[in-house]
Design a protein around this motif. Structure first.
Motif, mmCIF file in Angstrom:
data_model
loop_
_atom_site.group_PDB
_atom_site.id
_atom_site.type_symbol
_atom_site.label_atom_id
_atom_site.label_comp_id
_atom_site.label_asym_id
_atom_site.label_seq_id
_atom_site.Cartn_x
_atom_site.Cartn_y
_atom_site.Cartn_z
ATOM 1 N N PRO A 11 32.395 -85.117 -38.457
ATOM 2 C CA PRO A 11 33.102 -84.749 -39.886
ATOM 3 C C PRO A 11 33.294 -83.165 -39.402
ATOM 4 O O PRO A 11 34.255 -82.770 -40.000
ATOM 5 C CB PRO A 11 31.777 -85.059 -40.778
ATOM 6 N N SER A 12 32.578 -83.039 -38.487
ATOM 7 C CA SER A 12 33.178 -81.036 -38.284
ATOM 8 C C SER A 12 34.523 -80.758 -37.573
ATOM 9 O O SER A 12 34.946 -79.238 -37.547
ATOM 10 C CB SER A 12 31.654 -80.571 -37.782
ATOM 11 N N PHE A 13 35.132 -81.506 -37.131
ATOM 12 C CA PHE A 13 35.774 -81.443 -35.673
ATOM 13 C C PHE A 13 36.891 -82.416 -36.507
ATOM 14 O O PHE A 13 38.632 -82.056 -35.608
ATOM 15 C CB PHE A 13 35.195 -81.274 -34.552
ATOM 16 N N ASP A 14 36.794 -83.381 -36.772
ATOM 17 C CA ASP A 14 38.346 -84.129 -36.661
ATOM 18 C C ASP A 14 37.849 -85.762 -38.047
ATOM 19 O O ASP A 14 37.423 -86.675 -37.835
ATOM 20 C CB ASP A 14 38.377 -84.606 -35.001
ATOM 21 N N LEU A 15 38.618 -85.239 -38.981
ATOM 22 C CA LEU A 15 38.193 -86.342 -39.923
ATOM 23 C C LEU A 15 38.872 -87.208 -40.212
ATOM 24 O O LEU A 15 37.514 -88.354 -40.565
ATOM 25 C CB LEU A 15 38.877 -85.479 -41.415
ATOM 26 N N ASP A 16 39.179 -87.690 -39.267
ATOM 27 C CA ASP A 16 40.365 -88.673 -39.253
ATOM 28 C C ASP A 16 39.273 -89.618 -38.499
ATOM 29 O O ASP A 16 39.000 -91.008 -38.723
ATOM 30 C CB ASP A 16 41.826 -89.152 -38.852
ATOM 31 N N THR A 17 38.907 -89.233 -37.062
ATOM 32 C CA THR A 17 38.063 -89.914 -36.452
ATOM 33 C C THR A 17 36.551 -90.189 -36.997
ATOM 34 O O THR A 17 36.309 -91.103 -36.461
ATOM 35 C CB THR A 17 37.621 -89.223 -35.133
ATOM 36 N N TRP A 18 36.802 -89.481 -38.109
ATOM 37 C CA TRP A 18 34.775 -89.374 -38.726
ATOM 38 C C TRP A 18 35.263 -90.693 -39.145
ATOM 39 O O TRP A 18 34.652 -91.456 -39.915
ATOM 40 C CB TRP A 18 34.385 -88.669 -39.472
ATOM 41 N N LEU A 19 36.909 -90.573 -40.250
ATOM 42 C CA LEU A 19 36.584 -91.644 -41.060
ATOM 43 C C LEU A 19 36.559 -93.150 -40.605
ATOM 44 O O LEU A 19 36.502 -94.029 -41.108
ATOM 45 C CB LEU A 19 38.298 -91.433 -42.009
#
Length: 306
Positions: free
Chosen positions: A50-58
């Motif tokens: 979540p700290s560097f790529d929201l879409d990857t996290w999601l």
């Protein structure tokens, strides 16, 4: 029997497997079937994706929720961080325009689609809201009457409330864990730093001394204002921090006492009569004396004669 997808996260299976065993004992006895979510991964926690790529996290977090959707069950986790992360991801996928479509395009590469049909619950919510304190009290075999408990709800189960479908009525004055402990017959004692962070998580990882400063202030408040027989939490991170740091504090001469720490389902399992060696076997702060007190035959609840 109602079913919930049991999302364990990382800390419980890796560092506190007896917490997992306590869950697997108490929930079926209370009418809830924990369903394993095969292939579940890290939630992932706030300090990672979540700290560097929201879409990857999601995409990763949504896939974990999809495992519940595939089985037609809501997701239940015993980790506050996992609850916060999964709740945040679900809220964003369900309410932020365009996010579901964007993330589902990524998920399509592994043949997955997020629909949003599964809710995200914390273990505490299922115990308090679904099972209920009366049902829990009716399953108690060893009463905790006369014992004093200081509760530690933890941070991520309480806020941000606007992203949680399932939550406390007032996060600044949480009552669910209090009522769950009272259902076992115990007295829950108040202290002024109840809502303070224990210092675990990113702070513990990046600055241990600042983390310990927060925790020491919390321990001072608990000991001086409440002087409990034990601390009870429904956060696996809080459990690991509050149990493990006491040894360091004693070695440094910062405290001259021990306060046993339990995850709530461990204490519930003991009160229900399950074997301590299976449900409360691992701790750095000794729990032997208080476990012996809880499992004393003098505490057995007398069954009503039909």
């Amino acid at each position: 029997m109602h079913k919930y997808g049991l999302y364990l996260g990382c800390n419980i299976p890796f560092k506190a497997p007896d917490i997992e065993q306590s869950m697997r004992k108490v929930f079926p006895a209370l009418g809830i079937e924990p369903v394993d979510l095969q292939g579940a991964t890290c939630c992932p926690a706030w300090g990672t994706a979540p700290s560097f790529d929201l879409d990857t996290w999601l995409a990763i977090s949504s896939r974990n929720i999809i495992l519940g959707e595939d089985k037609g069950v809501d997701v239940m986790t015993g980790c506050n961080s996992c609850f916060g992360v999964l709740s945040e991801a679900k809220h964003m996928m369900d309410h932020k325009p365009g996010k579901k479509d964007t993330v589902n395009k990524r998920l399509a590469s592994i043949g997955r689609t997020y629909t949003g049909t599964s809710k995200v619950y914390h273990v505490a919510h299922v115990l308090h809201d679904i099972i209920g304190t009366e049902a829990i009290a009716s399953h108690v075999k060893y009463s905790l009457k006369g014992l004093k408990i200081a509760v530690q709800p933890g941070c991520h189960i309480l806020w941000p409330t606007d992203v949680m479908e399932v939550k406390e009525e007032n996060p600044f004055f949480p009552t669910q864990l209090v009522e769950l402990c009272q259902a076992l017959g115990a007295e829950v004692v108040d202290y002024s730093r109840l809502s303070d962070c224990c210092g675990m998580g990113a702070m513990r990882s990046t600055d241990q001394e600042k983390s310990f400063e927060l925790l020491k202030r919390k321990f001072d408040s608990i000991k001086e204002e409440a002087d409990p027989d034990m601390i009870v939490t429904t956060c696996s991170s809080c459990y690991l921090q509050m149990d493990g740091a006491q040894k360091t504090f004693r070695e440094r001469g910062l405290i001259d006492y021990e306060i046993p720490v339990f995850y709530y389902t461990q204490l519930l399992a003991l009160a229900m009569g399950f074997d301590p060696k299976e449900v409360a076997a691992i701790s750095k702060t000794s729990r032997d004396a208080i476990i012996a007190e809880i499992c004393n035959d003098n505490r057995k609840v007398q069954e009503e004669v039909q």
